[in-house]
Scaffold this motif. Structure first.
Motif, PDB file in Angstrom:
ATOM      1  N   THR A 207       2.276   2.809  -2.249  1.00 18.45           N
ATOM      2  CA  THR A 207       2.109   3.723  -3.389  1.00 18.45           C
ATOM      3  C   THR A 207       1.266   4.940  -3.002  1.00 18.45           C
ATOM      4  N   GLU A 208       0.566   4.835  -1.868  1.00 21.84           N
ATOM      5  CA  GLU A 208      -0.181   5.979  -1.356  1.00 21.84           C
ATOM      6  C   GLU A 208       0.730   7.188  -1.098  1.00 21.84           C
TER       7      GLU A 208
ATOM      8  N   ASN B  50       0.368   8.596  -4.488  1.00 26.62           N
ATOM      9  CA  ASN B  50      -1.006   8.873  -4.944  1.00 26.62           C
ATOM     10  C   ASN B  50      -1.887   9.565  -3.896  1.00 26.62           C
ATOM     11  N   GLY B  51      -1.520   9.431  -2.633  1.00 26.19           N
ATOM     12  CA  GLY B  51      -2.388   9.927  -1.562  1.00 26.19           C
ATOM     13  C   GLY B  51      -2.177  11.398  -1.229  1.00 26.19           C
TER      14      GLY B  51
ATOM     15  N   ASP C 189       0.798  -1.234   0.000  1.00 26.12           N
ATOM     16  CA  ASP C 189       0.000   0.000   0.000  1.00 26.12           C
ATOM     17  C   ASP C 189       0.827   1.278   0.000  1.00 26.12           C
TER      18      ASP C 189
ATOM     19  N   LYS D  70       1.953  11.987  -9.866  1.00 28.06           N
ATOM     20  CA  LYS D  70       0.657  11.520  -9.362  1.00 28.06           C
ATOM     21  C   LYS D  70      -0.379  11.464 -10.485  1.00 28.06           C
TER      22      LYS D  70
END
Ligand SMILES: Nc1ncnc2c1ncn2[C@@H]1O[C@H](COP(=O)(O)OP(=O)(O)O)[C@@H](O)[C@H]1O
Ligand SMILES: [Mg+2]
Length: 378
Positions: A141-142, A145-146, A139, A290
């Motif tokens: 990659t958040e 991307n987050g 997880d 992103k």
């Protein structure tokens, strides 16, 4: 001449021992799905295998817990205690600078205690930075991307372990920020008769925020060359990479923001400007990663970020952190996987603990000569 050679050898050996940290054994009591288990982790590379739900990630997380006194995956300590119990205990036999050390973490009925060789730490934060680890999990990659909060947490988790002042000032900044926000709310129905309280908050936030901003600026300068290097080694590409650190404090000092923005802050009942709004913009070919990065580019970038974190920590802390890799071979293509393996088997990396559902894949990936220990769960 002979004497000099021996001395050089001695110094080299000494530096090597000082740089080595390793966890040799871990015991879990009521931690997550474990009731009572002991595992040997002595090999340079340990692979934890087993079907889904067998506790691979939990075991990796227990190692992380001993380094940072918290779980990598969950903010709630209660979640780490086996369901139906109100506590857990994890003990690790570590090796640091050639010396054995037992680290124990105990959590019971909401209270946490950390021990080194059976002696309890007065301040748990004193343990941070002694044993470092870098986790790479699916997880993560958040981080790309987050929202900005995740990136601030990531930077803070790194700077907090290499710089005690940073950690203390950050904790104080966050506390004073809450107090200032509470004060702003009260003004709506019970305005203060003078500004003494506000002036105190502003002075404190400005002082602490300025230090934090300066350290974050410097961090990006240190990280960028490492990030570039790892990204290009992983992706094989040459596209230019940028990280832009954005902060209100780049425009004017925090003290000025706080005074000049007071009317806005009062209207919104919270402090709108400060280092709690900082962010980092990751770019490739001058395009925001992103929005425009491919899955592959994001994956390489994320791994490069984590490896750069590893290299940065090892440089500043003077030891090689434990690298924890959760299910990463599941999602990496052959080229990236080979590049990653070359990097982590090099001399700048230390102990590696990883999880995978396929033991054959690991045995094959690391080759016959590599000393890989296996833990089979399930
Ligand atoms: N606090 C807890 N108490 C009991 N079981 C738990 C707890 N937390 C997680 N588990 C169990 O642990 C298992 C997941 O372990 P995990 O390490 O994620 O497995 P894996 O990585 O091997 O797929 C699940 O079966 C889950 O129900
Ligand atoms: Mg898992």
């Amino acid at each position: 001449m002979h004497y000099c050679l021996n001395l050089c050898e001695f110094i080299k050996t000494f530096v090597y021992i000082a740089a080595l940290i390793r966890i040799n054994k871990i015991s879990l009591l009521q931690y997550r799905n474990y009731t009572s288990s002991v595992f040997s982790l002595g090999a340079p590379v340990t692979c934890i295998t087993g079907p889904n739900g067998s506790g691979k990630t939990n075991l990796l997380d227990a190692v992380y817990y001993l380094c940072y006194t918290k779980s990598y995956f969950s903010a709630y300590q209660q979640h780490s205690a086996r369901a139906g119990t109100d506590g857990f205990r994890i003990t690790g036999d570590f090796l640091r600078g050639g010396r054995e050390e037992a680290i124990s973490a105990k959590w019971k009925a909401g209270k946490k205690e950390i021990f080194k060789n059976d002696i309890e730490y007065d301040k748990i934060t004193d343990h941070i930075g002694i044993y470092s680890a870098v986790m790479i999990a699916p997880d993560d990659t958040e981080l790309i991307n987050g929202g900005s909060e995740l990136r601030r947490k990531w930077v803070d988790s790194i700077l907090g372990q290499v710089d005690k002042t940073y950690l203390e000032l950050l904790i104080r900044y966050q506390r004073v920020l809450l107090q200032r926000n509470a004060w702003l709310k009260i003004q709506g129905y019970r305005p203060a008769t003078d500004n003494t309280e506000l002036e105190y908050y502003d002075a404190q936030l400005a002082a602490d925020g300025t230090y934090i901003h300066r350290q974050r600026l410097k961090f990006i300068d240190d990280l960028l060359p490492l990030l570039n290097d790892f990204y290009h080694r992983l992706s094989g590409g040459h596209e230019p990479l940028q990280v832009t650190y954005t902060s209100d404090l780049a425009q004017k000092p925090l003290a000025d923001w706080l005074t000049q923005n007071l009317q806005h802050d009062l209207r919104y009942q919270r402090t709108l400007r400060g280092i709690h709004k900082d962010d980092w913009d990751f770019r490739l070919n001058d395009m925001p990663l992103k929005q425009f990065g491919s899955q592959g580019q994001k994956k390489s970038f994320l791994f490069a970020l984590k490896l750069a974190q590893y290299a940065y920590l090892s440089k500043v802390l003077g030891h090689l952190p434990i690298l924890l890799l959760d299910d990463i071979f599941e999602k990496l293509d052959q080229n990236r996987m080979e590049a990653l393996l070359r990097i982590i088997q090099g001399p700048d990396f230390g102990q590696v603990i990883l999880t995978d559902t396929h033991p054959e894949r690991i045995a094959q990936a690391f080759g016959a000569e590599a000393e890989v220990g296996f833990i089979h769960l399930g």
